[in-house]
Scaffold this active site. Structure first.
Site, PDB file in Angstrom:
ATOM      1  N   GLU A 288       0.842  -1.199   0.000  1.00  0.00           N
ATOM      2  CA  GLU A 288       0.000   0.000   0.000  1.00  0.00           C
ATOM      3  C   GLU A 288       0.879   1.252   0.000  1.00  0.00           C
ATOM      4  O   GLU A 288       1.951   1.269   0.601  1.00  0.00           O
ATOM      5  CB  GLU A 288      -0.934  -0.015   1.205  1.00  0.00           C
ATOM      6  CG  GLU A 288      -1.940  -1.173   1.129  1.00  0.00           C
ATOM      7  CD  GLU A 288      -2.993  -1.122   2.227  1.00  0.00           C
ATOM      8  OE1 GLU A 288      -4.191  -1.287   1.912  1.00  0.00           O
ATOM      9  OE2 GLU A 288      -2.616  -0.901   3.395  1.00  0.00           O
TER      10      GLU A 288
ATOM     11  N   CYS B 262       1.082  -2.101  15.298  1.00  0.00           N
ATOM     12  CA  CYS B 262       1.071  -1.864  13.852  1.00  0.00           C
ATOM     13  C   CYS B 262       0.410  -3.010  13.082  1.00  0.00           C
ATOM     14  O   CYS B 262       0.738  -4.185  13.290  1.00  0.00           O
ATOM     15  CB  CYS B 262       2.514  -1.710  13.369  1.00  0.00           C
ATOM     16  SG  CYS B 262       2.660  -1.541  11.580  1.00  0.00           S
TER      17      CYS B 262
ATOM     18  N   GLY C  92       6.803  -2.154   6.140  1.00  0.00           N
ATOM     19  CA  GLY C  92       8.183  -2.640   6.154  1.00  0.00           C
ATOM     20  C   GLY C  92       9.151  -1.759   6.920  1.00  0.00           C
ATOM     21  O   GLY C  92       8.888  -0.595   7.191  1.00  0.00           O
ATOM     22  N   GLU C  93      10.263  -2.375   7.281  1.00  0.00           N
ATOM     23  CA  GLU C  93      11.363  -1.694   7.957  1.00  0.00           C
ATOM     24  C   GLU C  93      12.413  -1.377   6.897  1.00  0.00           C
ATOM     25  O   GLU C  93      13.139  -2.281   6.434  1.00  0.00           O
ATOM     26  CB  GLU C  93      11.947  -2.562   9.063  1.00  0.00           C
ATOM     27  CG  GLU C  93      13.265  -2.113   9.629  1.00  0.00           C
ATOM     28  CD  GLU C  93      13.303  -0.681  10.120  1.00  0.00           C
ATOM     29  OE1 GLU C  93      14.076   0.110   9.540  1.00  0.00           O
ATOM     30  OE2 GLU C  93      12.559  -0.352  11.065  1.00  0.00           O
TER      31      GLU C  93
ATOM     32  N   SER D  27      11.926   6.304   8.238  1.00  0.00           N
ATOM     33  CA  SER D  27      11.515   5.952   9.590  1.00  0.00           C
ATOM     34  C   SER D  27      11.988   4.546   9.921  1.00  0.00           C
ATOM     35  O   SER D  27      11.755   3.616   9.143  1.00  0.00           O
ATOM     36  CB  SER D  27       9.992   6.019   9.698  1.00  0.00           C
ATOM     37  OG  SER D  27       9.586   5.529  10.966  1.00  0.00           O
TER      38      SER D  27
ATOM     39  N   SER E 219      10.899   5.226  15.474  1.00  0.00           N
ATOM     40  CA  SER E 219       9.682   4.731  16.137  1.00  0.00           C
ATOM     41  C   SER E 219      10.025   4.392  17.576  1.00  0.00           C
ATOM     42  O   SER E 219      10.439   3.273  17.867  1.00  0.00           O
ATOM     43  CB  SER E 219       9.176   3.470  15.425  1.00  0.00           C
ATOM     44  OG  SER E 219       8.596   3.796  14.204  1.00  0.00           O
ATOM     45  N   LEU E 220       9.883   5.313  18.476  1.00  0.00           N
ATOM     46  CA  LEU E 220      10.321   5.118  19.865  1.00  0.00           C
ATOM     47  C   LEU E 220       9.185   4.487  20.684  1.00  0.00           C
ATOM     48  O   LEU E 220       9.301   3.376  21.197  1.00  0.00           O
ATOM     49  CB  LEU E 220      10.764   6.449  20.480  1.00  0.00           C
ATOM     50  CG  LEU E 220      11.365   6.334  21.881  1.00  0.00           C
ATOM     51  CD1 LEU E 220      12.641   5.513  21.878  1.00  0.00           C
ATOM     52  CD2 LEU E 220      11.618   7.721  22.484  1.00  0.00           C
ATOM     53  N   HIS E 221       8.079   5.173  20.856  1.00  0.00           N
ATOM     54  CA  HIS E 221       6.816   4.647  21.391  1.00  0.00           C
ATOM     55  C   HIS E 221       6.843   4.205  22.854  1.00  0.00           C
ATOM     56  O   HIS E 221       5.818   3.786  23.393  1.00  0.00           O
ATOM     57  CB  HIS E 221       6.316   3.466  20.546  1.00  0.00           C
ATOM     58  CG  HIS E 221       6.185   3.780  19.100  1.00  0.00           C
ATOM     59  ND1 HIS E 221       5.517   4.890  18.626  1.00  0.00           N
ATOM     60  CD2 HIS E 221       6.651   3.138  18.002  1.00  0.00           C
ATOM     61  CE1 HIS E 221       5.577   4.913  17.313  1.00  0.00           C
ATOM     62  NE2 HIS E 221       6.269   3.876  16.896  1.00  0.00           N
TER      63      HIS E 221
ATOM     64  N   ASN F 230      -4.158   4.534  15.940  1.00  0.00           N
ATOM     65  CA  ASN F 230      -5.174   4.286  14.906  1.00  0.00           C
ATOM     66  C   ASN F 230      -5.550   2.809  14.947  1.00  0.00           C
ATOM     67  O   ASN F 230      -4.744   1.969  14.560  1.00  0.00           O
ATOM     68  CB  ASN F 230      -4.616   4.663  13.535  1.00  0.00           C
ATOM     69  CG  ASN F 230      -4.250   6.131  13.455  1.00  0.00           C
ATOM     70  OD1 ASN F 230      -5.086   6.998  13.658  1.00  0.00           O
ATOM     71  ND2 ASN F 230      -2.970   6.413  13.212  1.00  0.00           N
TER      72      ASN F 230
ATOM     73  N   CYS G 180      -1.428   6.054  10.138  1.00  0.00           N
ATOM     74  CA  CYS G 180      -0.208   5.424  10.653  1.00  0.00           C
ATOM     75  C   CYS G 180      -0.505   4.092  11.328  1.00  0.00           C
ATOM     76  O   CYS G 180      -1.386   4.007  12.179  1.00  0.00           O
ATOM     77  CB  CYS G 180       0.443   6.322  11.699  1.00  0.00           C
ATOM     78  SG  CYS G 180       1.043   7.801  10.964  1.00  0.00           S
TER      79      CYS G 180
HETATM   80  S1  SF4 Z   1       5.953  -0.117  12.711  1.00  0.00           S
HETATM   81 FE1  SF4 Z   1       7.201  -0.367  10.893  1.00  0.00          FE
HETATM   82  S2  SF4 Z   1       8.806  -1.805  11.528  1.00  0.00           S
HETATM   83 FE2  SF4 Z   1       7.154  -1.998  13.003  1.00  0.00          FE
HETATM   84  S3  SF4 Z   1       5.871  -3.685  12.230  1.00  0.00           S
HETATM   85 FE3  SF4 Z   1       5.022  -1.729  11.453  1.00  0.00          FE
HETATM   86  S4  SF4 Z   1       5.937  -1.505   9.447  1.00  0.00           S
HETATM   87 FE4  SF4 Z   1       7.178  -2.987  10.549  1.00  0.00          FE
END
Ligand code: SF4
Length: 380
Positions: free
Chosen positions: A109, A136, A184-185, A216, A238-240, A315, A358
């Site tokens: 996407e 996520c 994806g990462e 990111s 992505s700290l969170h 979200n 997000c």
């Molecule tokens: S936040 Fe990014 S790294 Fe983590 S699962 Fe989702 S897409 Fe993958």
């Protein structure tokens, strides 16, 4: 599993289709080599580059500055196709989402978020994801494979087609910013991402400034310095969470690269200063990471890093294990950071009604089952 073994195992198929190979995604040098192999001079490759990335041509016939004979030869050896649009949705707030399908049937996407002063395109780097961040939606989709440079840059070119932004101009653009925040990462597919971003930043092509591109990461510490040195794009992390025991659950990669290591890598990220700060993304999860103490701890963690924080109201997605923090708690969290001199705006969710916000992206692609294989091993 080593990084290179991971890249091999999840590499895009060498030839997605029988027949002509795509010219999209080739570096300038590789394009020149392909054209030289046809016995044509190097300037032909420059002409082609112009047609592909400045004019956005989708077939050789349109490239009228090239001879008819040369265009015909090109068409027998190569193609310049875009990913196919499997579905297209527009949110009530104007956000657009495309489900893109590649010749091998895999899907990702891509999201376009138009705003007053800017237009942000959120692109994917993997089908599924190597990682399993709990907030996520993509994290529930096992990694199927990495995207190739053509598939990564193809998302930008397709979005330009859809918003009518050819030829590429530096004036009044609709797509002003690129964020590698889709599926994806990106640092677990760095080679292909880097190839694609070098094409995106080429001033004679798509011409995006590195200051308008943000990558990111969930914290792939070993690859962060390389990203900064080779691409020099903006970094978002992505700290969170501010405590390792909490982050171990929300972002399991933390077990490999805990917060202290991650922040050290941020301090070492080249080119950061007050006018070019690192963005820390912080999803607001009710009762998990949203207390006043968490906010104060975050201030402490970031004190010597040029930083800004994006507070993201969670979200929801089907089956999600969390709830969004209460608006009052999010506002209080933001106030504590601002009061301490840390910019911490609350992000306005966009495209929630089409699952484009997000952490909501996911496609139906699945890696061939190998007796309920474990999620992809995190490379060493
Ligand atoms: S936040 Fe990014 S790294 Fe983590 S699962 Fe989702 S897409 Fe993958």
């Amino acid at each position: 599993m080593s990084g290179s073994h991971h890249a091999q195992q999840f590499a895009p198929p060498a030839a997605l289709t029988a027949g002509p190979r795509t010219l999209i995604g080739l570096s300038r040098a590789d394009l020149e080599a392909e054209i030289a192999a046809l016995g044509e001079p190097a300037f032909r490759a420059r002409q082609l580059w112009h047609w592909l990335y400045h004019r956005g041509a989708t077939d050789f016939e349109a490239m009228t500055s090239l001879s008819k004979a040369f265009r015909a030869r090109l068409a027998t050896h190569f193609r310049v196709a875009r990913p196919a649009i499997a579905s297209a949705q527009i949110s009530t707030d104007g956000t657009r989402k495309w489900l893109l399908r590649f010749p091998d049937g895999q899907e990702v996407e891509t999201v376009f978020i138009p705003q007053e002063e800017r237009g942000t395109l959120c692109i994917s780097s993997q089908v599924g994801c190597t990682l399993t961040c709990r907030f996520c939606h993509t994290g529930t989709q096992r990694l199927v494979r990495n995207l190739s440079p053509a598939e990564i840059i193809g998302q930008i070119m397709l979005a330009r087609d859809e918003v009518g932004e050819w030829p590429a101009s530096s004036e009044d653009r609709k797509i002003t910013n690129i964020v590698l925040m889709g599926m994806g990462e990106p640092l677990y597919n760095f080679e292909n991402v880097a190839e694609a971003m070098k094409i995106a930043m080429d001033p004679e092509g798509l011409a995006f400034s590195r200051r308008k591109i943000t990558l990111s990461t969930s914290g792939v510490v070993p690859a962060m310095a390389r990203c900064g040195a080779e691409l020099g794009v903006n970094l978002a992390v992505s700290l969170h969470a501010v405590h390792d025991d909490v982050r171990d659950v929300i972002v399991p990669l933390n077990k490999k690269y805990p917060i202290a290591q991650l922040l050290d890598a941020c301090r070492a990220y080249p080119g950061t200063h007050n006018a070019r700060r690192i963005t820390f993304e912080y999803v607001m999860l009710r009762g998990v990471n949203d207390s006043a103490e968490d906010a104060r701890t975050l201030v402490g963690l970031l004190k010597d890093i040029p930083a800004k924080v994006n507070l993201i109201p969670f979200n929801a997605w089907p089956g999600a294990p969390y709830e969004c923090s209460r608006p009052a708690d999010i506002a209080a969290f933001s106030d504590i950071l601002f009061a301490a001199g840390v910019s911490a705006p609350v992000r306005t969710p966009r495209g929630r009604d089409i699952l484009a916000a997000c952490g909501q992206l996911k496609s139906a692609s699945q890696r061939l089952k190998k007796s309920e294989r474990e999620p992809a091993e995190v490379p060493a």
